[in-house]
Design an enzyme around this catalytic site. Structure first.
Site, PDB file in Angstrom:
ATOM      1  N   GLY A 156       0.852  -1.190   0.000  1.00 33.87           N
ATOM      2  CA  GLY A 156       0.000   0.000   0.000  1.00 33.87           C
ATOM      3  C   GLY A 156       0.886   1.238   0.000  1.00 33.87           C
ATOM      4  O   GLY A 156       2.066   1.169  -0.359  1.00 33.87           O
ATOM      5  N   ILE A 158       2.290   2.996   2.376  1.00 34.95           N
ATOM      6  CA  ILE A 158       3.499   2.975   3.216  1.00 34.95           C
ATOM      7  C   ILE A 158       4.540   2.026   2.608  1.00 34.95           C
ATOM      8  O   ILE A 158       5.728   2.358   2.534  1.00 34.95           O
ATOM      9  CB  ILE A 158       3.140   2.572   4.665  1.00 34.95           C
ATOM     10  CG1 ILE A 158       2.212   3.626   5.281  1.00 34.95           C
ATOM     11  CG2 ILE A 158       4.407   2.433   5.515  1.00 34.95           C
ATOM     12  CD1 ILE A 158       1.574   3.216   6.613  1.00 34.95           C
ATOM     13  N   ARG A 179      -1.755  -8.392  -2.075  1.00 37.85           N
ATOM     14  CA  ARG A 179      -2.984  -9.065  -2.538  1.00 37.85           C
ATOM     15  C   ARG A 179      -3.169  -8.841  -4.036  1.00 37.85           C
ATOM     16  O   ARG A 179      -3.478  -9.723  -4.791  1.00 37.85           O
ATOM     17  CB  ARG A 179      -4.197  -8.494  -1.806  1.00 37.85           C
ATOM     18  CG  ARG A 179      -4.658  -9.356  -0.663  1.00 37.85           C
ATOM     19  CD  ARG A 179      -5.802  -8.698   0.031  1.00 37.85           C
ATOM     20  NE  ARG A 179      -5.553  -7.271   0.203  1.00 37.85           N
ATOM     21  CZ  ARG A 179      -6.385  -6.419   0.775  1.00 37.85           C
ATOM     22  NH1 ARG A 179      -7.527  -6.828   1.228  1.00 37.85           N
ATOM     23  NH2 ARG A 179      -6.082  -5.148   0.911  1.00 37.85           N
ATOM     24  N   ILE A 238       6.282  -3.399  11.002  1.00 38.73           N
ATOM     25  CA  ILE A 238       5.688  -2.109  11.406  1.00 38.73           C
ATOM     26  C   ILE A 238       4.189  -2.144  11.107  1.00 38.73           C
ATOM     27  O   ILE A 238       3.545  -1.092  11.068  1.00 38.73           O
ATOM     28  CB  ILE A 238       6.349  -0.895  10.700  1.00 38.73           C
ATOM     29  CG1 ILE A 238       6.278  -1.036   9.174  1.00 38.73           C
ATOM     30  CG2 ILE A 238       7.767  -0.680  11.175  1.00 38.73           C
ATOM     31  CD1 ILE A 238       6.542   0.268   8.440  1.00 38.73           C
ATOM     32  N   ARG A 240       1.131  -4.654  12.242  1.00 39.83           N
ATOM     33  CA  ARG A 240       0.276  -4.837  13.414  1.00 39.83           C
ATOM     34  C   ARG A 240       0.749  -6.066  14.155  1.00 39.83           C
ATOM     35  O   ARG A 240       1.267  -7.016  13.550  1.00 39.83           O
ATOM     36  CB  ARG A 240      -1.185  -5.077  12.990  1.00 39.83           C
ATOM     37  CG  ARG A 240      -2.017  -3.835  12.793  1.00 39.83           C
ATOM     38  CD  ARG A 240      -2.295  -3.116  14.112  1.00 39.83           C
ATOM     39  NE  ARG A 240      -3.105  -1.918  13.931  1.00 39.83           N
ATOM     40  CZ  ARG A 240      -2.646  -0.707  13.661  1.00 39.83           C
ATOM     41  NH1 ARG A 240      -1.353  -0.499  13.507  1.00 39.83           N
ATOM     42  NH2 ARG A 240      -3.471   0.319  13.549  1.00 39.83           N
ATOM     43  N   GLU A 269       0.013  -6.318  22.463  1.00 42.82           N
ATOM     44  CA  GLU A 269       0.665  -5.121  23.007  1.00 42.82           C
ATOM     45  C   GLU A 269      -0.321  -4.316  23.868  1.00 42.82           C
ATOM     46  O   GLU A 269      -1.530  -4.366  23.618  1.00 42.82           O
ATOM     47  CB  GLU A 269       1.235  -4.255  21.863  1.00 42.82           C
ATOM     48  CG  GLU A 269       0.186  -3.645  20.958  1.00 42.82           C
ATOM     49  CD  GLU A 269       0.792  -2.904  19.767  1.00 42.82           C
ATOM     50  OE1 GLU A 269       1.674  -3.444  19.085  1.00 42.82           O
ATOM     51  OE2 GLU A 269       0.352  -1.768  19.530  1.00 42.82           O
ATOM     52  N   HIS A 287       5.409   0.814  19.303  1.00 39.48           N
ATOM     53  CA  HIS A 287       4.376   1.252  18.345  1.00 39.48           C
ATOM     54  C   HIS A 287       4.459   2.773  18.100  1.00 39.48           C
ATOM     55  O   HIS A 287       3.509   3.511  18.354  1.00 39.48           O
ATOM     56  CB  HIS A 287       2.974   0.854  18.848  1.00 39.48           C
ATOM     57  CG  HIS A 287       1.951   0.779  17.756  1.00 39.48           C
ATOM     58  ND1 HIS A 287       0.900  -0.109  17.762  1.00 39.48           N
ATOM     59  CD2 HIS A 287       1.805   1.493  16.607  1.00 39.48           C
ATOM     60  CE1 HIS A 287       0.145   0.064  16.679  1.00 39.48           C
ATOM     61  NE2 HIS A 287       0.687   1.045  15.963  1.00 39.48           N
ATOM     62  N   ILE A 288       5.625   3.186  17.576  1.00 37.36           N
ATOM     63  CA  ILE A 288       5.860   4.624  17.400  1.00 37.36           C
ATOM     64  C   ILE A 288       6.117   5.008  15.939  1.00 37.36           C
ATOM     65  O   ILE A 288       6.618   6.096  15.656  1.00 37.36           O
ATOM     66  CB  ILE A 288       7.062   5.114  18.259  1.00 37.36           C
ATOM     67  CG1 ILE A 288       8.341   4.305  17.946  1.00 37.36           C
ATOM     68  CG2 ILE A 288       6.723   5.063  19.737  1.00 37.36           C
ATOM     69  CD1 ILE A 288       9.617   4.922  18.505  1.00 37.36           C
TER      70      ILE A 288
END
Ligand code: DGY
Length: 328
Positions: A156, A158, A179, A238, A240, A269, A287-288
């Site tokens: 996607g 990112i 996909r 990065i 999930r 988390e 998660h930053i």
């Protein structure tokens, strides 16, 4: 006339609350308590909208208990905290915060890749612990980024940002799995070639995961996938928590079946699998990936714009279940 009521579920920029207060009666959580589902439901009574951060689970049980709710606005591009089918069935709109974090998150993906491959965190801990007594030819030798093969799973916006950085900035050969295949112009711009998942895992020197979390993407990387990777490879997540089987990864890192991993997200988390905390060849961050001041402000602004856009003007900016709009 009284204003409609909205809830802000976590602490957020004061200016976001001020903007909301121009249109709504706002209950906020600047103490940043992490509410249980029952506490969230209790606070949602009488509210038409809620500002969520991605941690609050919005499902059928909550929606049944909050019949007045019309919109949940996530300050996150990911929205796996939303049961979108249940939301659509209840006529509740969900919105997310895409685009505004793309480049910042791609920067971080690259930073984590560099830190992992070049063993920056591990060597810094060594130095701080006073263990550096002399230089050695093989001290913290890592793997190269430039000229290596970058494999991106999830292409996607990112993923494309990471591909551009790798191809144009570091002369990497970029392969990707997704996909659906990108169109030829976008592939050319990212200098990226489409390959099957197994081929990517077998060929890449560095594997970066940027897929959204869905039941279908659960444990995209587990023991079997790690077994396909090169023993010198690095793995970066990065995306999930739950995309990687963290327990299987911890075993693989301990047994050096791959060289190293960089993880910004974790299963369950903020808890982290205890075995990941004891292996040296993993870089762990809380998660930053989207955490720069301008980007977090832009994400909050977009969530506020969605609440105002929908509740005041009937026009949300970034709906994730637009079927609700068609129903109205
Ligand atoms: C996102 O926007 O989805 C990031 O992971 C922050 O939650």
């Amino acid at each position: 006339m009284s204003k409609p009521k909205v809830l802000v579920a976590r602490a957020i920029f004061p200016e976001s609350i001020e903007r909301l207060a121009q249109h709504f009666e706002v209950e906020s959580n600047q103490a940043d308590e992490v509410w249980s589902k029952a506490q969230l439901i209790a606070r949602l009574q009488g509210k038409v909208g809620v500002f969520t951060t991605g941690s609050e689970r919005i499902d059928a049980e909550l929606l049944d208990a909050c019949p007045g709710l019309k919109i949940c606005a996530n300050m996150a591009v990911g929205y796996n905290n939303f049961d979108t089918d249940a939301m659509t069935a209840h006529g509740v709109l969900g919105t997310n915060a895409p685009d505004v974090l793309t480049e910042t998150t791609a920067d971080f993906g690259f930073a984590l890749l560099m830190a992992t491959a070049r063993r920056i965190a591990e060597s810094e801990h060594f130095l701080r612990a006073g263990q550096w007594q002399k230089w050695a030819y093989d001290m913290f030798s890592g793997s190269d980024i430039h000229g290596s093969t970058l494999g991106i799973i999830g292409m996607g916006r990112i993923g494309q940002g990471i591909a551009r950085r790798g191809a144009h900035g570091f002369g990497m050969k970029v392969i990707y799995h997704n996909r659906s295949r990108l169109d030829a112009a976008l592939e050319a711009e990212c200098k990226a070639s489409y390959v099957g998942k197994d081929e990517l895992l077998k060929t890449a020197d560095h594997v970066v995961l940027v897929v959204p979390y869905t039941p279908a993407s659960h444990h995209t990387i587990g023991a079997a996938e790690i077994a396909l990777m090169k023993p010198t490879a690095t793995l970066i997540n990065i995306a999930r928590g739950g995309i990687v089987d963290d327990a299987a990864l911890a075993v693989a890192l301990k047994e050096k079946r791959i060289a190293a991993a960089g993880l910004d997200v974790f299963e369950g988390e903020p808890k982290v699998h205890p075995d990941l905390l004891t292996v040296p060849n993993v870089v762990l961050t809380p998660h930053i990936a989207s955490a720069t001041v301008p980007t977090r402000k832009a994400m909050a602004d977009l969530a506020v714009d969605n609440l105002i856009g929908y509740l005041v003007n009937g026009k949300p900016l970034t709906p994730v279940n637009p079927a609700v709009l068609a129903k109205n």
